[in-house]
Every structure is written in C-alpha cells, then in structure tokens.
Design an enzyme around this catalytic site. Structure first.
Site, PDB file in Angstrom:
ATOM      1  N   LYS A  30      -8.685  32.048  17.516  1.00  0.00           N
ATOM      2  CA  LYS A  30      -9.196  32.724  18.705  1.00  0.00           C
ATOM      3  C   LYS A  30     -10.040  31.798  19.577  1.00  0.00           C
ATOM      4  O   LYS A  30     -10.498  32.209  20.644  1.00  0.00           O
ATOM      5  CB  LYS A  30     -10.046  33.940  18.295  1.00  0.00           C
ATOM      6  CG  LYS A  30      -9.290  35.013  17.523  1.00  0.00           C
ATOM      7  CD  LYS A  30     -10.196  36.176  17.173  1.00  0.00           C
ATOM      8  CE  LYS A  30      -9.572  37.127  16.159  1.00  0.00           C
ATOM      9  NZ  LYS A  30      -8.357  37.787  16.626  1.00  0.00           N
ATOM     10  N   CYS A  89      -6.266  46.878  15.306  1.00  0.00           N
ATOM     11  CA  CYS A  89      -6.814  46.718  13.953  1.00  0.00           C
ATOM     12  C   CYS A  89      -8.240  47.241  13.882  1.00  0.00           C
ATOM     13  O   CYS A  89      -9.082  46.700  13.152  1.00  0.00           O
ATOM     14  CB  CYS A  89      -6.754  45.253  13.506  1.00  0.00           C
ATOM     15  SG  CYS A  89      -5.081  44.635  13.295  1.00  0.00           S
ATOM     16  N   HIS A 135     -13.660  45.901  13.166  1.00  0.00           N
ATOM     17  CA  HIS A 135     -12.282  45.513  12.887  1.00  0.00           C
ATOM     18  C   HIS A 135     -11.982  45.890  11.441  1.00  0.00           C
ATOM     19  O   HIS A 135     -12.867  45.918  10.588  1.00  0.00           O
ATOM     20  CB  HIS A 135     -12.150  44.003  13.096  1.00  0.00           C
ATOM     21  CG  HIS A 135     -10.750  43.480  13.056  1.00  0.00           C
ATOM     22  ND1 HIS A 135     -10.057  43.297  11.879  1.00  0.00           N
ATOM     23  CD2 HIS A 135      -9.914  43.069  14.048  1.00  0.00           C
ATOM     24  CE1 HIS A 135      -8.863  42.800  12.148  1.00  0.00           C
ATOM     25  NE2 HIS A 135      -8.737  42.659  13.449  1.00  0.00           N
ATOM     26  N   ASP A 179     -19.588  39.566  11.616  1.00  0.00           N
ATOM     27  CA  ASP A 179     -18.228  39.210  12.060  1.00  0.00           C
ATOM     28  C   ASP A 179     -18.358  38.629  13.464  1.00  0.00           C
ATOM     29  O   ASP A 179     -18.597  39.349  14.433  1.00  0.00           O
ATOM     30  CB  ASP A 179     -17.348  40.461  12.055  1.00  0.00           C
ATOM     31  CG  ASP A 179     -15.970  40.217  12.651  1.00  0.00           C
ATOM     32  OD1 ASP A 179     -15.662  39.069  13.028  1.00  0.00           O
ATOM     33  OD2 ASP A 179     -15.201  41.194  12.767  1.00  0.00           O
ATOM     34  N   GLN A 212     -15.153  37.330  17.673  1.00  0.00           N
ATOM     35  CA  GLN A 212     -15.027  37.468  19.123  1.00  0.00           C
ATOM     36  C   GLN A 212     -16.174  36.799  19.875  1.00  0.00           C
ATOM     37  O   GLN A 212     -16.099  36.665  21.098  1.00  0.00           O
ATOM     38  CB  GLN A 212     -14.966  38.952  19.500  1.00  0.00           C
ATOM     39  CG  GLN A 212     -13.772  39.699  18.959  1.00  0.00           C
ATOM     40  CD  GLN A 212     -12.454  39.234  19.556  1.00  0.00           C
ATOM     41  OE1 GLN A 212     -12.407  38.721  20.667  1.00  0.00           O
ATOM     42  NE2 GLN A 212     -11.382  39.394  18.804  1.00  0.00           N
TER      43      GLN A 212
END
Length: 835
Positions: free
Chosen positions: A262, A402, A159, A236, A239
């Site tokens: 999210k 993104c 991302h 990261d 997700q």
C-alpha cells in the site's frame, strides 16, 4: 546487523541506503511529475481509455526504483540468508538486514524491533496468536497470557485483519471481546471509552486510519486510557504509514503493523514493530528454520527477536523492495505527501457533495481524514457503480472492503471507495466525480448543458395522452418483392441492417459518455469531443459520421473551419439525461444481451421450449430496469396511482402493497419512498434479482418496511400479508400462467383492494404495431418475453402485445369482475381491476 556492500551501486544497494527523513521537504507535490515514475500509469485500459487509478488503499502502484531494486537483487545477489558463507549469501544477508534498518528508520524505530512478515494480516495475527500461545509457553514467556475474566477491546471500524485474530484469541482463551462504536459522522465514539476499556482489558487494538471511512483516530487518547488500565496497544497502521509521517516513538503504542504493497512497495511483505523488550516476552507464532538457537528431539531454544518471529526463508526480495519504497517516499517528502492527500480528499468531498444521489460514508470534511472516500449511490449497488467507472478507465474498489461491520454500521452491506495517492492529480478527481455524476438523479451533464436542456420543452408524462401524442399507427405496406422490385426491398433490408449497426454505435456512445460530453456543449470537432471524453480522435471521427448519418447529431459548418457536430437539446434529453421521462438509450444494452442467447432462442423455435430469466446475461436485468426506470419515475407516483380514485390517500395514511414481478425492486422502492407510512412486499421468482433488491433496500434504509421475497405470483397464498394494492408492472405477459398469477394476487387482496396492471401499449394485430414503439415491442416479445414465459411451462404465454381484450379476459378467468383502463402513455397502458 550487517551492512550492505558500499562498492556496489545496483538498485538493490541504493534502496537500502539509510537517508535522512525528508519530512521537511517544502513546496507542493508535483503529482504530474510523480506519475512519470510509475510505468503502469502510462498504459491504457478498456480499449484505449487512459488509466485513472483510484484504488491505492487496496494496493498502490510501484515506481521504477522499487521494480529495479527487486530485479537487481534477483539478477545480481540472489541467495538464501543467515546460513551460508559464500559471497552471494553474505551479500543477500547484508542486503536484507540493511533493508530492515532502512524500514525501521522510516517509522522512527530500531531494526531489532522490526519483524518482517508476508503481509500486515500475518503481523497482526502474530501478536494475537503469540498472546494465545503464552498460556502454554515456557514459564518465562507467560506474562502476557489471557484467560477468563480478561477482555480485548477493538473498534467497530476495524479491517477483518484486526478483528478476526482477536475473535480467535478470545475464543481460545475465554477472554471477552468488546468494541468501541462509531458515531454517525464515522468517527470513534469515545463517550464509552472508560467503561469499555477497564481494569479487565489486556489488549486495545485499533486502526490508525479507517480503510472504509478514512477517519484518523485519536491515538493519544486511546493510548492514554490503555496505559491507565495496563493494557497493551496494537495499532493497525496500514492506511496511515503510506500517507503521513509516522514515528513509533511518539505514538506510544506497543505494537504497530503495516504492509508494503500500500506504500509503493511489493506485495508479499508486511511489518510488525514491537516496543523494545515486548517482543522478547512473547513466544513465537510460527516455528521452523532460522528462528531457533538450538533444537533437540525433546525441545528447542528460541532465537532472540526479531528472528524468533521469522520462521523459514524470509521475504528477502520484498524487504529490499520495501526499503526502496521507503527511500522513494522519503524523497517525495512525507509531510508534503500528506498535504497533497488532504487537498485531493477535500476536493473529492466537495465535488461529491454536489452530486445528487451520492451519500458519503464517513466524515464529510478532510479534517483528521485520510485519502480514502467511501460512498453509496442511490438505487445502484457498488458493482454497477464500479462497472460504470471501469468503462471510463477509472479503477476504484467495491464491496465490504474487508470491513463488513464498518459498512453495516451505516446500513450498507457493501460500499464503493475511491482512494488517492502521490500520483493522483486534480484531473483524476475531476474525471472521477464527473463520471460518477453521470449516474446521479437527475443526470449531471457537461458544463453549460443544464441551461440548454432546460431550454427544451419538457415532455409531459401525463397519464392520459392527448390524441396528437399517440403513436403513429399508420399501416406501412411492405415493399413488393416481384423481380423488378427486389432492389427496392433490398434497400429496406439494408436500412434495417444500418439501424442495427447504428444501435451498436449508440450503445458505445452511451458507454463511453459521448452523449453526455456533447450535451449542452455546442458544436464540437472530433478532436474536442475526444478530449472531453478521454477517447481517441481516430474513432470519434468515425463515430460522429454514424451519428450524423442516422440523424442523432447534426453537423455545423461555417465554411472557415473543420466540420463540427452538435447534439440538439431534445436529443440530449433522450440520450444523455437518464432523469428525463423520455430517456431511452438504455434499451440498446438489453438488445446487446439478447444476441448472447441467440443459440438458445433458435433451439426454442425448433422445440417450443423457453429461455428462463436466469439464462440471460446479468447485464440484461440492469438494462431492462434502466429501460423502464424513466417511465416509472415519471408516472407511478405522479400519474398512475392517482388515476385510481382514493388510492393516493389510502397509501398516504398507511396501507399494505404487494408488487408482483418486482425484479430488482425499483418500482417497489419508488413507492416506498413516496408513502412512508405504508408497508411494501416485493415478490419475484428470480432469486438473484430479489437478493439485489434487498441490498438496495438496505442501502436506502427502507428495509424496515420494504421486504422482498423469492416467490412466484401463482404461489401466493392467504398466509401472506393481505394487501390494499397489488401491482404488476410490465410483467404479467412474462408469466407462463397469467391466470394462475392473477389468482395468486386475488388470494392476498383485501375485499376492497385494487389490482393495478401496467402492460405495453400495443395490440395483437401486427398491422397496428408498425409504428416504432410497436415494432420494438413485437421484436422484444419474440426474443425475450415469450421465451421467458414459455420457460415456465404454463398454458398461456401472452407475449407483450396481447392487447386489452386478452388481458381483460385473463383477469375475468382469475375472478376479477371490475375492469377499467385508467391511464396510458405512448409506451404503457394502465388498468385497474377489482373483485
């Protein structure tokens, strides 16, 4: 850390209570029951369509418990924290720090290692900029400073929030930025891991789960290599944390970032977890209130983590809301949630694999894959796909997500993504894939429709039309208008008005998928059609009345039950199957767009001016392309090119083709796919159409030999590539100076080249155009073709029914001496010209 008041039972206090992790909850997740916890999922969109929300990878919806926790904080406990001794401030501080404990427990960490930020982008920037600041920080905080000779390694699937901060770090410190590439299956290519992550590497930053591909990366292998070379690892987890059990103690990474919105939490909050001790070795990213121990006019002493990295008033309500989301997800059972997501993903991948024209971007199976599925649809951009699904109440994400490098890696400047969460059901997946199948080639139809449509004799799209297939050109005398016959003429006017109103009903039927729901389904009641199309019976009943009255559907009555309605197979071929050469429903969208420029047209009638293509609504270009697409698909390669002797062989061997007035490039790309050894150039003066054509060429991986140029035909010169074939598909009549346009084409023709000209099969005498096709062409000429040509200030605006004699005369003026009508269909006449 403070503890929240146990005597208060408000939603905010319930949210921050630390409950045991519920990863061991057994059984299958009841998504239908979960939906009841989310108020927004009870609403409708786009005029009554049930909301099918498949955009949770961008942001999830919020359960009532999260909404209540934030509301109760503001309603009962709102105050600033850490800096007052009144009761509200003490309560707010206790809630904030208890929420921190709750969030830490959710990922298996300690509250002291949790930094609350305003989003995950800030969390990742915090690490990068703190490392950047280390080079000029107090000596005790310089151990992680980077400089020339060092390297930072990321991956190609990141991302932008885990790409751009590292670009900035390298730019400011002189370190080198490297990255791991992606395999054709959308997974990390680990073959180059040891070479890329070497002794110079100070940071290895990577995503746990790709927001584009859904790929779950092999964290242990990456961490192991980073430790071998002494590099810090930054994960990261935006997700992954929402969808699976994540325990920082077991992952082995040094830093981990995720966002609240999210995972059923509020917007405006992110989290950075740092391994114990590491945060204390870094200087702050932002400075200001509440992140210091003492301040003087010459310097300051920083507070201990986590407050060192939380300058200013923290995101108090959002932190409490995120704690409520953690409690909610633990209550569902995260292992059970992960299993639910894996099953939905497998279902979606399986169904999408059967939709023609759909290309999955990323792994084709659900193994080591999260519930984000990106895809591309042949000949359609993401925006068009998103608009189509939105009209059916389906919310998905379009664009580069993104993560543009991750899209470009697969030859896509942008993509389309569906993503699933706890509240999504099997039915949501089915509705999504069925709606997507409506865009495929050939059009997918409702269960049972294939056999019904196949039973209908296909229309032969041959180039030379048999006499019986020619349009009815019988002259229709206008009704007399003497006083005694005015009523009869009024009936004619009302009949035309009814036809216009029916056009709106037809457009709605296409937009809502009603014809596709009826195709091959047999007789249906209004209630049955409403259920199949996810619409309201009240409106469907009225719509069916209009369709029956116009003869589009037929009624079926057996005397023992309610009246039923059926779409005959031949009608389904025209209204529900975009792959059929007789598909015609797309014209109604073009007519709808024309009403949007009625005022401009009225001005043109008075002044003689024109309406440039760019002044028409954007949907006009899609509608026109959709109108011509079936005929092009059925005829260009199969009939029109073969109508010129030796031309197919020439293109097969390898030739240069110029497609003039290419628009969004459908005709150009159609030929390019058919003749892979040839090179194609599309020319059109409308910049937006050319840009769209380039995107489609990239999506179809044809851009290496299919090029599009923003250029009018009249401006073509000898410096352009010389062509073996120049084509004008239904566009010469839209050009203000058709002679100059053909002269431009002549300048790029090779001596033995062919000019292929396709124009509407209509004549200038209005008395010969009173058949339906001719009437349509004349109406479009006055409202679209003539104004577009007049806007170019040329000496001759032909109109779309100029006829063969006028076209041949124009070609002669441009220097073409050979002329032949080589083919025709009810809509199109095809001419070949030469020098």
């Amino acid at each position: 850390m403070n503890s929240a008041d146990p005597s208060c039972s408000c939603a905010a206090h319930r949210a921050v209570s630390v409950a045991p992790l519920a990863a061991s909850v057994e059984g299958v997740l009841d998504a239908a029951a979960v939906r009841g916890d989310f108020p927004i999922l009870r609403r409708t969109v786009n005029g009554g369509m049930p909301l099918v929300y498949l955009d949770s990878a961008a942001t999830s919806q919020k359960p009532q418990s999260v909404l209540d926790a934030e509301t109760d904080y503001y309603r009962l406990h709102n105050a600033n924290v850490h800096r007052s001794h009144h009761e509200l401030a003490r309560e707010a501080t206790a809630l904030l720090e208890s929420a921190r404990i709750r969030i830490a427990a959710f990922v298996g960490g300690r509250a002291e290692d949790i930094v609350v930020t305003k989003n995950a982008s800030e969390a990742l920037n915090l690490v990068a900029y703190s490392l950047m600041n280390a080079s000029h920080a107090p000596r005790a905080l310089r151990s992680h400073a980077l400089g020339p000779g060092d390297s930072v390694v990321i991956t190609e699937m990141e991302h932008h929030s885990n790409l751009m901060p590292w670009q900035q770090l390298c730019r400011h410190t002189g370190a080198e930025l490297r990255w791991l590439s992606i395999t054709a299956e959308g997974r990390l290519d680990l073959d180059g891991l040891e070479k890329t992550v070497d002794s110079s590497t100070r940071v290895l930053a990577f995503t746990h789960q790709s927001n584009v591909y859904g790929t779950i990366n092999p964290v242990p292998a990456l961490v192991r290599r980073a430790r071998e070379v002494g590099a810090l690892t930054v994960l990261d987890a935006c997700q992954s944390v929402p969808h699976m059990p994540v325990d920082v103690s077991g992952l082995g990474v040094d830093f981990l970032a995720f966002s609240g919105h999210k995972m059923c939490g509020p917007t405006g909050i992110g989290v950075l977890w740092g391994r114990s001790g590491l945060l204390g070795e870094l200087p702050p990213f932002l400075t200001g209130g509440d992140m210091n121990e003492s301040v003087s006019m010459t310097g300051a002493e920083y507070a201990e983590p986590p407050h060192r990295f939380e300058a200013g008033t923290p995101v108090i309500a959002q932190t409490i809301g995120l704690a409520a989301a953690c409690s909610y997800l633990d209550g569902l059972g995260r292992a059970r949630l992960a299993s639910h997501h894996e099953r939905l993903t497998a279902r979606a991948l399986d169904q999408l694999s059967g939709v023609r024209g759909v290309r999955i971007v990323g792994p084709a199976d659900a193994a080591d894959r999260g519930p984000a599925v990106s895809f591309a649809v042949r000949d359609l951009g993401p925006d068009a796909v998103g608009e189509h699904l939105d009209r059916r109440g389906i919310a998905i994400r379009v664009g580069h997500l993104c993560a543009r490098p991750a899209c470009v890696r697969f030859g896509l400047p942008a993509t389309t993504r569906a993503s699933f969460y706890a509240y999504n059901t099997d039915s949501d997946v089915d509705v999504f894939t069925e709606a997507l199948a409506e865009l495929s080639e050939p059009r997918s139809v409702a269960p049972g429709a294939a056999s019904a449509v196949a039973a209908a004799p296909p229309r032969d799209p041959v180039a030379a039309v048999a006499p019986g297939d020619r349009p009815d050109t019988t002259r229709r005398e206008p009704a007399p208008t003497r006083d005694g016959d005015a009523a009869a003429f009024m009936d004619t006017v009302f009949a035309d008005a009814a036809t216009a109103a029916t056009g709106l009903a037809v457009s709605l039927g296409d937009r809502l998928g009603l014809y596709r729901a009826m195709a091959g389904a047999g007789p249906l009641t209004p209630a049955e059609l409403a259920a199949r199309s996810r619409t309201q019976e009240l409106y469907i009943r009225e719509w069916l009345h209009t369709q029956a009255g116009s003869g589009y559907v037929r009624t079926v009555a057996d005397g023992s039950g309610p009246l039923r309605y059926e779409l005959p197979p031949a009608h389904a071929e025209v209204l529900a199957d975009s792959g059929a050469p007789t598909a015609a429903v797309g014209i109604f969208a073009a007519l709808q767009s024309l009403y949007g420029v009625e005022d401009r047209l009225a001005e043109c009638f008075r002044t003689g001016g024109g309406v440039d293509w760019g002044e028409y609504p954007p949907q006009m270009f899609r509608a026109v392309a959709r109108f011509f697409r079936p005929a092009y698909r059925a005829n260009i390669v199969q009939h029109w090119i073969p109508a010129v002797e030796g031309l197919p062989e020439r293109l097969t061997a390898g030739a240069c083709v110029a497609d003039i007035g290419c628009g969004v490039g459908y005709s150009t790309l159609l030929m390019s796919r058919a003749y892979p050894r040839s090179v194609f150039h599309g020319y059109d003066p409308h910049r937006e159409s050319v840009e769209r054509a380039r995107v489609i060429a990239e999506e179809q991986e044809l851009d290496d030999r299919t090029h599009f140029h923003t250029l009018a035909a009249a401006d073509l010169d000898a410096e352009r590539p010389r062509a073996d074939l120049v084509t004008f598909f239904n566009c010469l009549h839209d050009m203000g100076d058709p002679v100059a346009a053909l002269r431009g084409a002549r300048r790029i023709l090779k001596p033995d080249a062919v000019l292929l000209l396709v124009e509407p099969n209509a004549e200038p005498d209005p008395t010969t155009n009173t058949h339906p096709t001719g009437m349509l062409f004349m109406a479009l000429s006055a409202a679209l073709c003539l104004p577009a040509a007049a806007a170019q200030n040329g000496p001759a605006a032909l109109g779309n029914h100029a006829g063969e004699a006028a076209l041949r005369a124009v070609a002669g003026q441009a220097g073409f001496t050979a002329w032949k009508r080589v083919a025709e269909t009810p809509r199109s006449a095809v001419y070949a010209a030469g020098l």
